[in-house]
Design an enzyme around this catalytic site. Structure first.
Site, PDB file in Angstrom:
ATOM      1  N   MET A   1      11.469  24.656   3.057  1.00  0.00           N
ATOM      2  CA  MET A   1      10.719  23.751   2.183  1.00  0.00           C
ATOM      3  C   MET A   1      11.655  22.926   1.293  1.00  0.00           C
ATOM      4  SD  MET A   1       7.751  24.635  -0.598  1.00  0.00           S
ATOM      5  CE  MET A   1       6.659  25.418   0.589  1.00  0.00           C
TER       6      MET A   1
ATOM      7  N   LYS B   1       0.840  -1.204   0.000  1.00  0.00           N
ATOM      8  CA  LYS B   1       0.000   0.000   0.000  1.00  0.00           C
ATOM      9  C   LYS B   1       0.873   1.252   0.000  1.00  0.00           C
ATOM     10  CE  LYS B   1      -0.360  -0.462   5.027  1.00  0.00           C
ATOM     11  NZ  LYS B   1      -1.157  -1.112   6.093  1.00  0.00           N
TER      12      LYS B   1
ATOM     13  N   TYR C   1      15.274  30.996   8.396  1.00  0.00           N
ATOM     14  CA  TYR C   1      14.001  31.587   8.815  1.00  0.00           C
ATOM     15  C   TYR C   1      13.937  31.768  10.329  1.00  0.00           C
ATOM     16  CZ  TYR C   1      11.794  30.905   4.238  1.00  0.00           C
ATOM     17  OH  TYR C   1      11.461  30.970   2.920  1.00  0.00           O
TER      18      TYR C   1
ATOM     19  N   ARG D   1     -11.143  -0.820  14.423  1.00  0.00           N
ATOM     20  CA  ARG D   1     -10.903   0.049  13.274  1.00  0.00           C
ATOM     21  C   ARG D   1     -11.777  -0.458  12.123  1.00  0.00           C
ATOM     22  NH1 ARG D   1      -4.853   0.814  10.805  1.00  0.00           N
ATOM     23  NH2 ARG D   1      -5.289  -1.303  10.107  1.00  0.00           N
TER      24      ARG D   1
END
Ligand SMILES: *Cc1c(COP(=O)(O)O)cnc(C)c1O
Length: 392
Positions: free
Chosen positions: A333, A60, A280, A158
């Site tokens: 980023m 997955k 930053y 679940r």
């Protein structure tokens, strides 16, 4: 893995400069190296451990972020022929790669989606009586007898039928007639804690409930469940994370081979003076004249922001060869700064690679520093890295 990487990359790495031509594009910001030979050895170890039970693979989330197609092809070369994914979209992708494999969709059957499962030739894991009824309706309407798996909940709360619902399904012959069950499965909540009392309780509940159903096979163990011993193996094991080399248990050594290496490119080298701040928020003030390497990887690449440093808190680090280089200031980023003061010039060069995950920084150490688990690190690895598959 690093040795192989050195050979492949042809760029200075560690203290050695390799002569072979670079396979990696010199323009890529970073490199994700995935060792398919190690993946195959991990699969072999797990499938041997569960014998005589069979061993599926959970692929997955794009094979835990490592790339569905190359991972599945490598596993099929080891005769793995049963796969679990989370969604129907993943199952369709997988079907194109593995035309004959048995494919289960863990998230189950959404309303009105049975025809799409049938068209793709993949099986839903039926997670409720409602889903079982939907599948039966589809089979009945289409004069089909398409198989499906059923999930029995044994304490996770679940997905899956409760004990009472499992009893109702078992007693409903008309319904079962239209839901040929290829597999009954359940999922362990605490398999990563071998001493947890819930493991044996779930195992016993599963054995009792599965025995009520005419399912062809039974499956309980994920990666950690396999290492709880043969009583947890039943007919089919479903490892995910162990295949990819990351830690599956809270305790003990990790017996799996590392599969993933991650390297970031130095975009720029600069010197900043004592008292200046970096990045930053001016979060980090330099306590000495510092050589900074600016590495082209950031939180958009899955290099989490909380690994950065500030005047109040120490951050994580990268490696240049055998040298540890601490992260200075916040992670941006796309970029981060590391302290490379005094390191050999051969390592501190624009265009050189630094280790983010690898020989010196196992994925589990990285995950612990980020306050999370290897699962999350792997699935967050960004799309911007150039991917190199070795050992295929
Ligand atoms: C993800 C998942 C697995 C695989 O778990 P690992 O801990 O990665 O081995 C097995 N079964 C189910 C139901 C899952 O959701």
């Amino acid at each position: 893995m690093t040795i192989e990487w050195k050979r492949l990359s042809g760029v200075p790495f560690g203290d050695k400069l390799m002569a072979s031509p670079p396979l990696a594009r010199s323009s890529s910001n970073g490199l994700l190296v995935i060792d398919l030979a190690a993946l195959r050895r991990n699969y072999r170890l797990l499938s041997t451990a569960v014998r005589p039970a069979a061993c599926a693979a959970v692929v997955k989330a794009d094979a835990y972020g490592l790339g569905l197609a190359p991972i599945v092809k490598a596993l099929m070369a080891e005769d793995c022929n049963t796969f679990f994914v989370a969604t129907l979209a993943e199952a369709k992708q997988l079907r194109a790669i593995a035309p004959r494999a048995t494919i289960y969709v863990l998230d189950g059957l959404f309303p009105d989606s049975a025809a799409e499962f049938a068209a793709a030739g993949v099986q839903p894991v039926l997670n409720s009586l409602e889903e079982a009824c939907d599948w039966a309706d589809y089979n009945d309407r289409m004069f089909k007898r398409l198989p499906a798996a059923v999930h029995i909940d044994t304490g996770m709360n679940r997905l899956g039928l409760t004990a009472e619902e499992t009893g109702r399904l078992a007693a409903d012959e008309a319904l079962l007639e239209n839901v040929p069950l290829s597999l009954a499965m359940s999922h362990l909540a605490c398999a990563d804690e071998p001493g947890h009392a819930k493991n044996a309780a779930q195992r016993d509940a599963f054995a009792a409930l599965a025995a009520m159903l005419p399912a062809a096979a039974r499956s309980l163990a994920n990666s950690a469940g396999i290492f709880l011993g043969p009583r947890y193996h039943f007919d089919l094991a479903r490892p995910g994370i162990a295949l990819y080399g990351a830690r599956f248990s809270a305790q003990g050594a990790n017996p799996m081979e590392p599969v993933v290496g991650l390297y970031g490119r130095i975009a720029h080298v600069r010197v900043a003076e004592k008292g200046e701040t970096v990045g930053y928020g001016a979060a980090k003030t330099l306590s000495r004249r510092t050589t900074l390497a600016i590495v082209a990887a950031g939180y958009a690449d899955g290099y989490m922001r909380r690994l950065g440093s500030s005047d109040e808190s120490e951050g994580f680090a990268v490696y240049l060869g055998d040298y540890r280089a601490p992260i200075i200031g916040r992670i941006s980023m796309d970029l981060m700064a590391v302290d490379v003061t005094g390191l050999p010039e051969s390592l501190v060069r624009r265009g050189a690679l630094v280790e983010l995950i690898g020989e010196n920084i196992p994925v589990d150490v990285f995950a612990a520093a980020a306050g999370t688990i290897g699962y999350e690190i792997l699935t967050l690895l960004g799309r911007r890295y150039e991917r190199i598959y070795t050992g295929s």
